[in-house]
Design an enzyme around this catalytic site. Structure first.
Site, PDB file in Angstrom:
ATOM      1  N   GLY A   1      -3.799   4.980  19.743  1.00 31.15           N
ATOM      2  CA  GLY A   1      -2.913   4.444  20.012  1.00 31.15           C
ATOM      3  C   GLY A   1      -2.418   4.067  21.644  1.00 31.15           C
ATOM      4  O   GLY A   1      -1.876   2.967  21.979  1.00 31.15           O
TER       5      GLY A   1
ATOM      6  N   GLU B   1       0.484   8.621  26.407  1.00 34.51           N
ATOM      7  CA  GLU B   1       0.857   8.452  25.126  1.00 34.51           C
ATOM      8  C   GLU B   1       1.430   7.349  24.879  1.00 34.51           C
ATOM      9  O   GLU B   1       2.072   6.603  25.638  1.00 34.51           O
ATOM     10  CB  GLU B   1       1.417   9.755  24.442  1.00 34.51           C
ATOM     11  CG  GLU B   1       0.906  11.050  23.809  1.00 34.51           C
ATOM     12  CD  GLU B   1       0.512  10.375  22.560  1.00 34.51           C
ATOM     13  OE1 GLU B   1       0.229   9.300  22.275  1.00 34.51           O
ATOM     14  OE2 GLU B   1       0.334  11.509  21.736  1.00 34.51           O
ATOM     15  N   ASP B   2       1.133   6.802  23.679  1.00 36.74           N
ATOM     16  CA  ASP B   2       1.912   5.755  23.210  1.00 36.74           C
ATOM     17  C   ASP B   2       3.459   5.761  22.683  1.00 36.74           C
ATOM     18  O   ASP B   2       4.318   5.200  22.955  1.00 36.74           O
ATOM     19  CB  ASP B   2       1.218   5.005  21.720  1.00 36.74           C
ATOM     20  CG  ASP B   2       0.777   5.761  20.543  1.00 36.74           C
ATOM     21  OD1 ASP B   2       1.179   7.363  20.725  1.00 36.74           O
ATOM     22  OD2 ASP B   2       0.316   5.323  19.740  1.00 36.74           O
TER      23      ASP B   2
ATOM     24  N   ASP C   1       7.400  11.173  19.122  1.00 31.64           N
ATOM     25  CA  ASP C   1       8.516  11.460  18.147  1.00 31.64           C
ATOM     26  C   ASP C   1       8.818  12.769  17.926  1.00 31.64           C
ATOM     27  O   ASP C   1       9.888  12.900  18.779  1.00 31.64           O
ATOM     28  CB  ASP C   1       7.582  10.607  16.812  1.00 31.64           C
ATOM     29  CG  ASP C   1       8.493  10.506  15.636  1.00 31.64           C
ATOM     30  OD1 ASP C   1       9.324  10.898  15.560  1.00 31.64           O
ATOM     31  OD2 ASP C   1       7.828   9.867  14.502  1.00 31.64           O
TER      32      ASP C   1
ATOM     33  N   LYS D   1      11.273   8.503  21.196  1.00 28.67           N
ATOM     34  CA  LYS D   1      12.186   8.467  19.959  1.00 28.67           C
ATOM     35  C   LYS D   1      12.828   9.650  20.226  1.00 28.67           C
ATOM     36  O   LYS D   1      12.784  10.689  19.544  1.00 28.67           O
ATOM     37  CB  LYS D   1      11.583   8.569  18.911  1.00 28.67           C
ATOM     38  CG  LYS D   1      10.828   7.185  18.173  1.00 28.67           C
ATOM     39  CD  LYS D   1      10.321   7.437  16.801  1.00 28.67           C
ATOM     40  CE  LYS D   1       9.582   6.186  16.428  1.00 28.67           C
ATOM     41  NZ  LYS D   1       8.931   6.564  14.953  1.00 28.67           N
TER      42      LYS D   1
ATOM     43  N   PHE E   1      10.518   2.791  12.570  1.00 27.91           N
ATOM     44  CA  PHE E   1       9.132   2.782  12.545  1.00 27.91           C
ATOM     45  C   PHE E   1       8.902   1.271  13.088  1.00 27.91           C
ATOM     46  O   PHE E   1       9.222   0.374  12.968  1.00 27.91           O
ATOM     47  CB  PHE E   1       8.422   2.772  11.198  1.00 27.91           C
ATOM     48  CG  PHE E   1       7.042   2.904  11.059  1.00 27.91           C
ATOM     49  CD1 PHE E   1       6.383   4.041  11.528  1.00 27.91           C
ATOM     50  CD2 PHE E   1       6.325   1.804  10.702  1.00 27.91           C
ATOM     51  CE1 PHE E   1       5.212   4.118  11.712  1.00 27.91           C
ATOM     52  CE2 PHE E   1       4.605   1.685  10.838  1.00 27.91           C
ATOM     53  CZ  PHE E   1       4.453   2.843  11.121  1.00 27.91           C
ATOM     54  N   ILE E   2       7.798   1.794  14.329  1.00 27.49           N
ATOM     55  CA  ILE E   2       7.389   0.285  14.833  1.00 27.49           C
ATOM     56  C   ILE E   2       5.940   0.216  15.002  1.00 27.49           C
ATOM     57  O   ILE E   2       5.214   1.087  14.545  1.00 27.49           O
ATOM     58  CB  ILE E   2       7.819   0.390  16.315  1.00 27.49           C
ATOM     59  CG1 ILE E   2       7.515   1.750  16.840  1.00 27.49           C
ATOM     60  CG2 ILE E   2       9.540   0.274  16.427  1.00 27.49           C
ATOM     61  CD1 ILE E   2       7.439   1.799  18.546  1.00 27.49           C
TER      62      ILE E   2
ATOM     63  N   ASP F   1       0.072   1.777  15.319  1.00 30.47           N
ATOM     64  CA  ASP F   1      -0.529   1.056  13.824  1.00 30.47           C
ATOM     65  C   ASP F   1       0.215   1.416  12.567  1.00 30.47           C
ATOM     66  O   ASP F   1       1.160   2.433  12.642  1.00 30.47           O
ATOM     67  CB  ASP F   1      -1.918   1.449  13.732  1.00 30.47           C
ATOM     68  CG  ASP F   1      -1.742   3.136  13.554  1.00 30.47           C
ATOM     69  OD1 ASP F   1      -1.260   3.834  14.066  1.00 30.47           O
ATOM     70  OD2 ASP F   1      -2.556   3.340  12.267  1.00 30.47           O
TER      71      ASP F   1
ATOM     72  N   ARG G   1      -2.670  -2.580  15.786  1.00 27.07           N
ATOM     73  CA  ARG G   1      -2.554  -2.263  17.289  1.00 27.07           C
ATOM     74  C   ARG G   1      -2.887  -3.273  17.996  1.00 27.07           C
ATOM     75  O   ARG G   1      -2.518  -3.214  19.335  1.00 27.07           O
ATOM     76  CB  ARG G   1      -3.915  -1.418  17.130  1.00 27.07           C
ATOM     77  CG  ARG G   1      -3.756   0.150  16.352  1.00 27.07           C
ATOM     78  CD  ARG G   1      -4.837   0.944  16.805  1.00 27.07           C
ATOM     79  NE  ARG G   1      -4.963   2.244  16.129  1.00 27.07           N
ATOM     80  CZ  ARG G   1      -4.272   3.299  15.774  1.00 27.07           C
ATOM     81  NH1 ARG G   1      -3.263   3.516  16.655  1.00 27.07           N
ATOM     82  NH2 ARG G   1      -4.666   4.147  14.890  1.00 27.07           N
TER      83      ARG G   1
HETATM   84  P1  IMP Z   1       4.616  13.252  17.160  1.00 25.10           P
HETATM   85  O1  IMP Z   1       3.610  14.299  17.206  1.00 25.10           O
HETATM   86  O2  IMP Z   1       5.524  13.305  15.894  1.00 25.10           O
HETATM   87  O3  IMP Z   1       5.490  13.249  18.425  1.00 25.10           O
HETATM   88  O4  IMP Z   1       4.147  11.707  16.853  1.00 25.10           O
HETATM   89  C1  IMP Z   1       3.256  11.254  17.593  1.00 25.10           C
HETATM   90  C2  IMP Z   1       2.263  10.414  16.768  1.00 25.10           C
HETATM   91  O5  IMP Z   1       3.047   9.631  15.699  1.00 25.10           O
HETATM   92  C3  IMP Z   1       2.145   9.034  17.575  1.00 25.10           C
HETATM   93  O6  IMP Z   1       1.133   9.337  18.650  1.00 25.10           O
HETATM   94  C4  IMP Z   1       1.750   7.700  16.774  1.00 25.10           C
HETATM   95  O7  IMP Z   1       0.414   8.177  16.302  1.00 25.10           O
HETATM   96  C5  IMP Z   1       2.725   8.356  15.354  1.00 25.10           C
HETATM   97  N1  IMP Z   1       3.800   7.820  15.401  1.00 25.10           N
HETATM   98  C6  IMP Z   1       5.179   8.189  15.647  1.00 25.10           C
HETATM   99  N2  IMP Z   1       6.145   7.233  15.457  1.00 25.10           N
HETATM  100  C7  IMP Z   1       5.340   6.098  15.086  1.00 25.10           C
HETATM  101  C8  IMP Z   1       5.781   4.716  14.792  1.00 25.10           C
HETATM  102  O8  IMP Z   1       7.123   4.155  15.083  1.00 25.10           O
HETATM  103  N3  IMP Z   1       4.770   3.998  14.504  1.00 25.10           N
HETATM  104  C9  IMP Z   1       3.552   4.325  14.678  1.00 25.10           C
HETATM  105  N4  IMP Z   1       3.248   5.393  14.870  1.00 25.10           N
HETATM  106  C10 IMP Z   1       3.902   6.398  14.938  1.00 25.10           C
HETATM  107 MG    MG Z   2      -0.754   8.390  19.386  1.00 27.07          MG
END
Ligand code: IMP
Ligand code: MG
Length: 192
Positions: free
Chosen positions: A54, A108-109, A112, A140, A161-162, A168, A174
């Site tokens: 991402g 990082e993209d 969350d 987030k 969700f984006i 993606d 993407r």
């Molecule tokens: P985390 O480990 O929960 O912080 O999530 C990180 C990963 O979840 C990101 O690198 C994304 O791949 C995916 N992700 C979280 N939120 C979104 C979203 O809104 N759209 C798409 N992918 C997301």
């Molecule tokens: Mg990612």
């Protein structure tokens, strides 16, 4: 005259997405973060570590917005499904550089829950870098479940969700230059 791409709705898997952050705004913010990193990294040669898949558009734009010597490396997280109630176990793949004593900027993209970035920071620390900084395009904050504070944040966003600009939906979207948000009307269909 053509309607700009960013004013159009996008549909993936029967879900509607609305324009959320336009590419011009992303570009502007990336330039600001680049300038900030340039100031902060004076006297060091940072190693940008792009978390695939991402973060590739963000990392690509960010490194070109930084006006100092820098290197870039790419890593990927391998996820294992079916580990019972613990959910996914992730393993970092691909970092071959010696990072001992280096300034690392994890790119990082999106952050969350924070599970991914926390795991990454832990794995990186084991290789004794001088410092680890985190740059994320999106944050987030309300969804965060860990005590972690990114050093550089493009945009703070609500827990929605984006897609687009690297983010993606099952591998799609993407390549969109702009960022889109899942339409409120489809919110009940969300399953991420
Ligand atoms: P985390 O480990 O929960 O912080 O999530 C990180 C990963 O979840 C990101 O690198 C994304 O791949 C995916 N992700 C979280 N939120 C979104 C979203 O809104 N759209 C798409 N992918 C997301
Ligand atoms: Mg990612």
């Amino acid at each position: 005259m053509d309607t700009p791409n960013c004013t159009k709705l996008k549909t993936y898997q029967g879900l509607t997405f609305e324009p959320y952050i336009e590419s011009d705004k992303i570009k502007e913010r990336v330039a600001e973060i680049g300038a900030q990193i340039t100031r902060d990294c004076e006297g060091t040669v940072p190693l940008f570590v792009c978390v695939l898949n991402g973060a590739f558009p963000f990392a690509s734009d960010l490194i070109r917005a930084v006006d100092c010597d820098a290197e870039i490396a790419f890593i990927r997280l391998k996820s294992y499904e079916g580990m019972g109630s613990t959910g996914k176990v992730k393993e970092v793949m691909g970092l071959t550089e010696n990072i001992e004593g280096r300034t690392i900027i994890l790119v990082e993209d999106i952050i969350d829950t924070g599970n991914t970035i926390v795991k990454l920071i832990d794995d990186m620390k084991a290789h004794n870098p001088a410092r680890i900084k985190v740059a994320t395009l999106l944050f987030k904050e309300d969804a965060l479940q860990h005590k972690v504070e990114p050093d550089y944040v493009g945009f703070n966003i609500p827990t929605k969700f984006i897609i687009g600009y690297g983010l993606d939906l099952d591998g799609m979207a993407r390549n969109l230059p702009d960022i889109y948000v899942l339409s409120e009307k489809d919110k009940d269909k969300e399953n991420v």
